[in-house]
Scaffold this active site. Structure first.
Site, short mmCIF file in Angstrom:
data_model
loop_
_atom_site.label_atom_id
_atom_site.label_comp_id
_atom_site.label_asym_id
_atom_site.label_seq_id
_atom_site.Cartn_x
_atom_site.Cartn_y
_atom_site.Cartn_z
N ARG A 63 0.83 -1.22 0.00
CA ARG A 63 0.00 0.00 0.00
C ARG A 63 0.86 1.26 0.00
O ARG A 63 0.45 2.33 -0.44
CB ARG A 63 -0.94 -0.03 1.22
N TYR A 114 -16.49 17.02 -14.07
CA TYR A 114 -16.89 15.62 -14.00
C TYR A 114 -17.78 15.40 -12.76
O TYR A 114 -17.48 15.93 -11.68
CB TYR A 114 -15.64 14.73 -13.94
N ASP A 145 -7.55 18.42 -13.83
CA ASP A 145 -7.88 17.08 -14.31
C ASP A 145 -7.56 17.03 -15.80
O ASP A 145 -8.21 17.70 -16.61
CB ASP A 145 -9.37 16.81 -14.04
N LYS A 172 -9.22 5.96 -18.47
CA LYS A 172 -9.60 6.53 -19.77
C LYS A 172 -8.45 6.36 -20.77
O LYS A 172 -8.06 5.25 -21.06
CB LYS A 172 -10.02 7.99 -19.57
C1 LIG Z 1 -12.73 13.74 -16.36
C2 LIG Z 1 -12.82 12.61 -15.39
N1 LIG Z 1 -12.11 12.66 -14.25
C3 LIG Z 1 -12.15 11.67 -13.34
C4 LIG Z 1 -12.94 10.56 -13.54
C5 LIG Z 1 -12.99 9.48 -12.48
O1 LIG Z 1 -12.19 8.43 -12.86
P1 LIG Z 1 -12.40 6.91 -12.33
O2 LIG Z 1 -13.71 6.45 -12.89
O3 LIG Z 1 -11.20 6.20 -12.86
O4 LIG Z 1 -12.44 6.97 -10.85
C6 LIG Z 1 -13.68 10.44 -14.72
C7 LIG Z 1 -14.52 9.25 -14.95
O5 LIG Z 1 -15.36 9.22 -15.83
C8 LIG Z 1 -13.62 11.50 -15.68
O6 LIG Z 1 -14.33 11.46 -16.82
#
Ligand SMILES: Cc1ncc(COP(=O)(O)O)c(C=O)c1O
Length: 407
Positions: A72, A125, A197, A222
């Site tokens: 971890r 998001y 992000d 993604k």
């Molecule tokens: C722009 C964006 N940031 C963060 C996330 C969250 O990622 P995760 O689903 O891997 O936790 C997503 C998920 O769709 C996303 O589209």
């Protein structure tokens, strides 16, 4: 005063990103080993690491980045992913996490205290929106949304208690692009920590740390992973002090990455530049044809000259991304029939994989909203979100055209 940022551009003679994406992992994994070395990074599954000396074990427990102690806290395969991501994003250090939300929640929980003020872009998001709302409700953190086409709204709303600014390089699903350089510079001057992000852009299209970001977060689920077979995330840091703070919380939360997930992400990253150029090229073909189609009322893709963020996208990104949203003239019913009628794109909630995926937000993620509430949230009842994959664009278009006719 915050520590001097260590971000940098490419040094003369250093391989370019496309080359580093292919070779960086094996180079980081090879270490001092001589002779035949594995081309692919070994997956180390051990949950704990054995020592001959109590003192050395105790010393290893004190610091991140030293000897491995317990999975971890750190793992050789996960560490390679962290080194590769820090390299590709131009950061000082990274933490690979169990999901994108692991990186986002970990960073927010590590940095925010009750009474702090957070500024965030309007279109975020949903998971980020949810965690910010939760922090506001339960911990007395004040969250305010700002317009991000320039730094004016930030300047108007920033206050002494402002601790953090949260942005997305390419907002999902609108394709809105913030004025990253302007906002990051304004936040830097005020000592506000900036989190960007970069999931939809990936380091191939934009490296926010080069524009002054303190932390870049990713859903590796993604484009980084890219094959819809891994849930993962990462936070990349411009300076090591912030890394240390967030790492400590990530270890407490247990949000660090599993080695096999890290390995899948590393394998994905080797083809990331190749995939990104195909995602973007296909998105360009589809966005232009959709815009000219009579059944389509509006297309949102920042590569189109009419998109409100087009000029900022041209200045900030090396290409315009693979996410295309469009609104069907026939409204909610047409959107639903269209996504169900497709044969190649799959109806699924994720994005950034090799296969084209579609959703109809009004019937899925936003199904509780009526048409009026949807419009207030900036989502048309007939809106379709398409994560354009790397298939042959002509096959995708044939299928889209056929399904549009049937709506
Ligand atoms: C722009 C964006 N940031 C963060 C996330 C969250 O990622 P995760 O689903 O891997 O936790 C997503 C998920 O769709 C996303 O589209």
């Amino acid at each position: 005063m915050r520590e001097q940022k260590q971000h940098r551009g490419r040094r003369t003679g250093e391989p370019r990103l496309r080359t580093r994406a292919v070779h960086a992992a094996a180079a980081a994994a090879a270490g001092a080993q001589e002779g035949g070395r594995p081309l692919s990074v070994p997956v180390v599954r051990s949950s704990a690491f054995a020592f001959d000396s109590v003192d050395r074990l105790a010393a290893a427990m004190a610091e991140p980045g030293g000897d491995f102690v317990y999975g971890r806290r750190g793992n050789p395969t996960v560490q390679v992913l962290e080194q590769v991501l820090a390299d590709l994003e131009g950061g000082a250090a990274a933490i690979a996490t169990a999901s994108g939300m692991g990186a986002i929640s970990g960073a927010l929980l590590a940095l925010l205290r009750p009474g702090d003020h957070v500024l965030a872009q309007g279109c975020l998001y949903g998971g980020t929106h949810a965690v910010l709302s939760d922090l506001a409700r339960r911990f007395g953190i004040v969250v305010e949304r700002i317009r991000t086409e320039d730094a004016a709204d930030f300047e108007a709303r920033v206050r002494p208690a402002t601790r953090l600014l949260f942005l997305e390089t390419i907002a999902n699903p609108t394709g809105q692009i913030p004025d990253l350089p302007g906002l990051l510079a304004a936040a830097g001057e005020r000592g506000v920590v900036t989190v960007v992000d970069n999931s939809l852009a990936s380091p191939v299209l934009c490296r926010p740390i080069e524009h002054g970001a303190d932390i870049v977060v990713h859903s590796a689920t993604k484009y980084l992973g890219g094959h819809s077979d891994v849930i993962g995330g990462a936070a990349v840091f411009a300076d090591s002090a912030l890394h240390r703070t967030v790492w400590t919380r990530a270890v407490e939360l247990g949000s660090t990455a599993d080695p096999f997930a890290a390995w899948l992400t590393l394998r994905g990253i080797q083809t990331l530049p190749l995939r990104m150029s195909r995602h973007c090229a296909n998105a360009s073909v589809l966005a232009e044809r959709l815009e000219a189609h009579p059944a389509v009322a509006r297309v949102q893709w920042p590569g189109l000259p009419g998109h409100p963020s087009h000029e900022r996208a041209r200045a900030l990104l090396s290409d315009f991304g693979g996410m295309v949203s469009f609104e069907l003239e026939g409204g909610r019913k047409a959107g639903r029939r269209f996504v169900e009628g497709l044969r190649i794109p799959r109806l699924a909630l994720s994005l950034g994989g090799v296969e084209t995926l579609v959703t109809h937000p009004a019937s899925t993620s936003h199904r509780e909203l009526d048409d009026r509430a949807l419009r207030e949230a900036g989502i048309a009842p007939g809106a379709v979100r398409m994560s354009v994959g790397i298939e042959d664009a002509e096959d995708l278009w044939d299928d889209i055209e056929r399904s549009l006719k049937a709506t």
